[in-house]
Design a protein around this motif. Structure first.
Motif, PDB file in Angstrom:
ATOM      1  N   ARG A  65       0.932  -1.304   0.387  1.00 30.00           N
ATOM      2  CA  ARG A  65      -0.653  -0.036   0.538  1.00 30.00           C
ATOM      3  C   ARG A  65       0.657   1.227   0.364  1.00 30.00           C
ATOM      4  O   ARG A  65       0.424   2.331  -0.836  1.00 30.00           O
ATOM      5  CB  ARG A  65      -0.963   0.182   1.419  1.00 30.00           C
ATOM      6  CG  ARG A  65      -2.121  -1.138   1.183  1.00 30.00           C
ATOM      7  CD  ARG A  65      -2.363  -1.069   2.253  1.00 30.00           C
ATOM      8  NE  ARG A  65      -3.368   0.427   2.485  1.00 30.00           N
ATOM      9  CZ  ARG A  65      -3.774   0.931   3.740  1.00 30.00           C
ATOM     10  NH1 ARG A  65      -3.654   0.464   4.769  1.00 30.00           N
ATOM     11  NH2 ARG A  65      -3.904   2.328   4.170  1.00 30.00           N
ATOM     12  N   ILE A  66       1.714   1.451   0.792  1.00 30.68           N
ATOM     13  CA  ILE A  66       3.237   2.138   0.796  1.00 30.68           C
ATOM     14  C   ILE A  66       3.615   2.303  -1.006  1.00 30.68           C
ATOM     15  O   ILE A  66       3.562   3.489  -0.916  1.00 30.68           O
ATOM     16  CB  ILE A  66       3.649   1.892   1.776  1.00 30.68           C
ATOM     17  CG1 ILE A  66       3.432   2.333   3.327  1.00 30.68           C
ATOM     18  CG2 ILE A  66       5.202   3.148   1.634  1.00 30.68           C
ATOM     19  CD1 ILE A  66       4.000   1.416   4.771  1.00 30.68           C
ATOM     20  N   LEU A 112       3.120   5.944  -3.165  1.00 31.37           N
ATOM     21  CA  LEU A 112       3.864   6.969  -3.225  1.00 31.37           C
ATOM     22  C   LEU A 112       4.417   7.132  -4.400  1.00 31.37           C
ATOM     23  O   LEU A 112       5.040   7.731  -4.998  1.00 31.37           O
ATOM     24  CB  LEU A 112       4.985   6.242  -2.401  1.00 31.37           C
ATOM     25  CG  LEU A 112       5.650   6.724  -0.681  1.00 31.37           C
ATOM     26  CD1 LEU A 112       6.695   6.079  -0.936  1.00 31.37           C
ATOM     27  CD2 LEU A 112       5.571   7.234  -0.877  1.00 31.37           C
ATOM     28  N   LEU A 113       3.755   6.071  -5.727  1.00 30.42           N
ATOM     29  CA  LEU A 113       3.807   6.149  -6.697  1.00 30.42           C
ATOM     30  C   LEU A 113       2.844   7.129  -8.062  1.00 30.42           C
ATOM     31  O   LEU A 113       3.102   7.123  -8.424  1.00 30.42           O
ATOM     32  CB  LEU A 113       3.363   4.354  -7.670  1.00 30.42           C
ATOM     33  CG  LEU A 113       4.487   3.719  -7.498  1.00 30.42           C
ATOM     34  CD1 LEU A 113       3.690   2.517  -8.436  1.00 30.42           C
ATOM     35  CD2 LEU A 113       5.434   3.856  -8.018  1.00 30.42           C
ATOM     36  N   ASP A 114       1.791   7.105  -6.920  1.00 33.04           N
ATOM     37  CA  ASP A 114       0.814   8.429  -6.959  1.00 33.04           C
ATOM     38  C   ASP A 114       1.661  10.091  -6.761  1.00 33.04           C
ATOM     39  O   ASP A 114       0.830  11.080  -7.493  1.00 33.04           O
ATOM     40  CB  ASP A 114      -0.324   8.399  -7.270  1.00 33.04           C
ATOM     41  CG  ASP A 114      -0.992   7.261  -7.122  1.00 33.04           C
ATOM     42  OD1 ASP A 114      -1.059   7.054  -8.323  1.00 33.04           O
ATOM     43  OD2 ASP A 114      -1.858   6.756  -6.490  1.00 33.04           O
ATOM     44  N   GLN A 136       5.141  18.844   5.775  1.00 31.06           N
ATOM     45  CA  GLN A 136       5.317  17.776   6.164  1.00 31.06           C
ATOM     46  C   GLN A 136       4.605  16.400   5.717  1.00 31.06           C
ATOM     47  O   GLN A 136       3.829  15.646   5.469  1.00 31.06           O
ATOM     48  CB  GLN A 136       4.400  17.584   7.963  1.00 31.06           C
ATOM     49  CG  GLN A 136       4.825  18.030   8.850  1.00 31.06           C
ATOM     50  CD  GLN A 136       4.715  18.548  10.523  1.00 31.06           C
ATOM     51  OE1 GLN A 136       3.011  18.766  10.263  1.00 31.06           O
ATOM     52  NE2 GLN A 136       5.408  17.803  11.551  1.00 31.06           N
ATOM     53  N   PRO A 137       5.472  16.557   4.686  1.00 33.26           N
ATOM     54  CA  PRO A 137       4.504  15.127   3.130  1.00 33.26           C
ATOM     55  C   PRO A 137       4.214  13.336   3.904  1.00 33.26           C
ATOM     56  O   PRO A 137       4.267  13.446   3.409  1.00 33.26           O
ATOM     57  CB  PRO A 137       5.802  15.400   2.463  1.00 33.26           C
ATOM     58  CG  PRO A 137       7.516  15.695   3.041  1.00 33.26           C
ATOM     59  CD  PRO A 137       6.890  16.749   4.028  1.00 33.26           C
ATOM     60  N   PHE A 138       5.642  13.118   4.768  1.00 38.03           N
ATOM     61  CA  PHE A 138       5.404  11.959   5.122  1.00 38.03           C
ATOM     62  C   PHE A 138       4.101  11.476   6.180  1.00 38.03           C
ATOM     63  O   PHE A 138       3.132  11.208   6.129  1.00 38.03           O
ATOM     64  CB  PHE A 138       6.592  11.543   6.063  1.00 38.03           C
ATOM     65  CG  PHE A 138       7.831  11.552   5.219  1.00 38.03           C
ATOM     66  CD1 PHE A 138       7.650   9.860   4.864  1.00 38.03           C
ATOM     67  CD2 PHE A 138       9.131  12.229   5.038  1.00 38.03           C
ATOM     68  CE1 PHE A 138       9.163   9.122   3.776  1.00 38.03           C
ATOM     69  CE2 PHE A 138       9.853  11.398   4.370  1.00 38.03           C
ATOM     70  CZ  PHE A 138      10.157  10.325   3.717  1.00 38.03           C
ATOM     71  N   THR A 152      -2.865   9.637   4.716  1.00 46.80           N
ATOM     72  CA  THR A 152      -4.247   8.746   4.302  1.00 46.80           C
ATOM     73  C   THR A 152      -3.542   7.312   3.605  1.00 46.80           C
ATOM     74  O   THR A 152      -4.955   6.570   3.242  1.00 46.80           O
ATOM     75  CB  THR A 152      -3.839   9.148   2.314  1.00 46.80           C
ATOM     76  OG1 THR A 152      -2.105   8.682   1.915  1.00 46.80           O
ATOM     77  CG2 THR A 152      -3.731  10.714   1.931  1.00 46.80           C
ATOM     78  N   LEU A 153      -3.138   6.457   4.805  1.00 46.22           N
ATOM     79  CA  LEU A 153      -2.672   5.020   5.358  1.00 46.22           C
ATOM     80  C   LEU A 153      -3.002   4.725   5.903  1.00 46.22           C
ATOM     81  O   LEU A 153      -3.389   3.621   6.269  1.00 46.22           O
ATOM     82  CB  LEU A 153      -1.345   4.852   4.736  1.00 46.22           C
ATOM     83  CG  LEU A 153      -0.773   5.261   3.204  1.00 46.22           C
ATOM     84  CD1 LEU A 153       0.964   5.188   3.876  1.00 46.22           C
ATOM     85  CD2 LEU A 153      -1.166   4.070   2.035  1.00 46.22           C
ATOM     86  N   GLY A 154      -3.709   5.310   7.153  1.00 49.25           N
ATOM     87  CA  GLY A 154      -3.780   5.894   7.915  1.00 49.25           C
ATOM     88  C   GLY A 154      -3.173   4.551   9.730  1.00 49.25           C
ATOM     89  O   GLY A 154      -3.121   4.038  10.227  1.00 49.25           O
ATOM     90  N   ILE A 155      -1.314   5.667   9.166  1.00 48.14           N
ATOM     91  CA  ILE A 155      -0.915   5.074  10.145  1.00 48.14           C
ATOM     92  C   ILE A 155      -0.148   6.098  10.349  1.00 48.14           C
ATOM     93  O   ILE A 155      -0.415   7.180  10.695  1.00 48.14           O
ATOM     94  CB  ILE A 155       0.033   4.075   9.178  1.00 48.14           C
ATOM     95  CG1 ILE A 155       0.802   4.653   7.654  1.00 48.14           C
ATOM     96  CG2 ILE A 155      -0.373   2.961   8.839  1.00 48.14           C
ATOM     97  CD1 ILE A 155       2.251   4.088   7.078  1.00 48.14           C
TER      98      ILE A 155
END
Length: 147
Positions: free
Chosen positions: A7-8, A12-14, A21-23, A29-32
């Motif tokens: 999923r990560i 990141l491909l998109d 704070q990009p991370f 969006t990933l719920g982590i």
């Protein structure tokens, strides 16, 4: 890779957000948690699953230049010549091909004139001619493969 790693990678491909704070934004969006995302990306790079994580710059738009280059390298000398070529900071990546021109690499320089200088230096170092194949036209092919 586990399901979350996949999923990560797919996220990141998109693209990677341009923000303070990009991370944190991607993690949301990933719920982590942000630190888990960073740790997982670091682990994927460290174990070789991802060969690279970082920006891709258009050298030409920044005043520099790049070109595809090739050499005919005797098989017995390939490793030695590859090490010599790879020692140049202008060499972005280098790979072997099953062809008469068996070594291919990309040169990126800060100025267009830097390409010729890098080629001359590589030829001096290796004792072999370098053939340059500069870009004549650019095409954008967006290829995304799901992890």
């Amino acid at each position: 890779m586990d399901t979350l790693d996949r999923r990560i990678v797919n996220a990141l491909l998109d693209g990677f957000p341009v923000c303070e704070q990009p991370f944190l934004a991607v993690a949301g969006t990933l719920g982590i948690a942000e630190d888990e995302l960073i740790a997982r990306v670091d682990a994927l790079v460290a174990d070789g699953t991802l060969t690279r994580f970082g920006p891709l710059f258009d050298a030409g738009k920044l005043g520099g230049a790049f070109t595809l280059a090739a050499m005919r390298v005797p098989a017995a000398d390939f490793d030695r010549v590859a090490a010599q070529v790879n020692a140049f900071p202008e060499v972005a990546h280098n790979y072997a091909r099953d062809h008469d021109l068996n070594m291919w690499f990309v040169l990126g320089t800060e100025t267009p004139e830097g390409i010729a200088a890098a080629i001359e230096a590589i030829e001096r170092e290796t004792g072999l001619p370098v053939l340059a194949f500069p870009k004549e036209r650019e095409y954008f092919v967006e290829l995304k493969l799901s992890a």
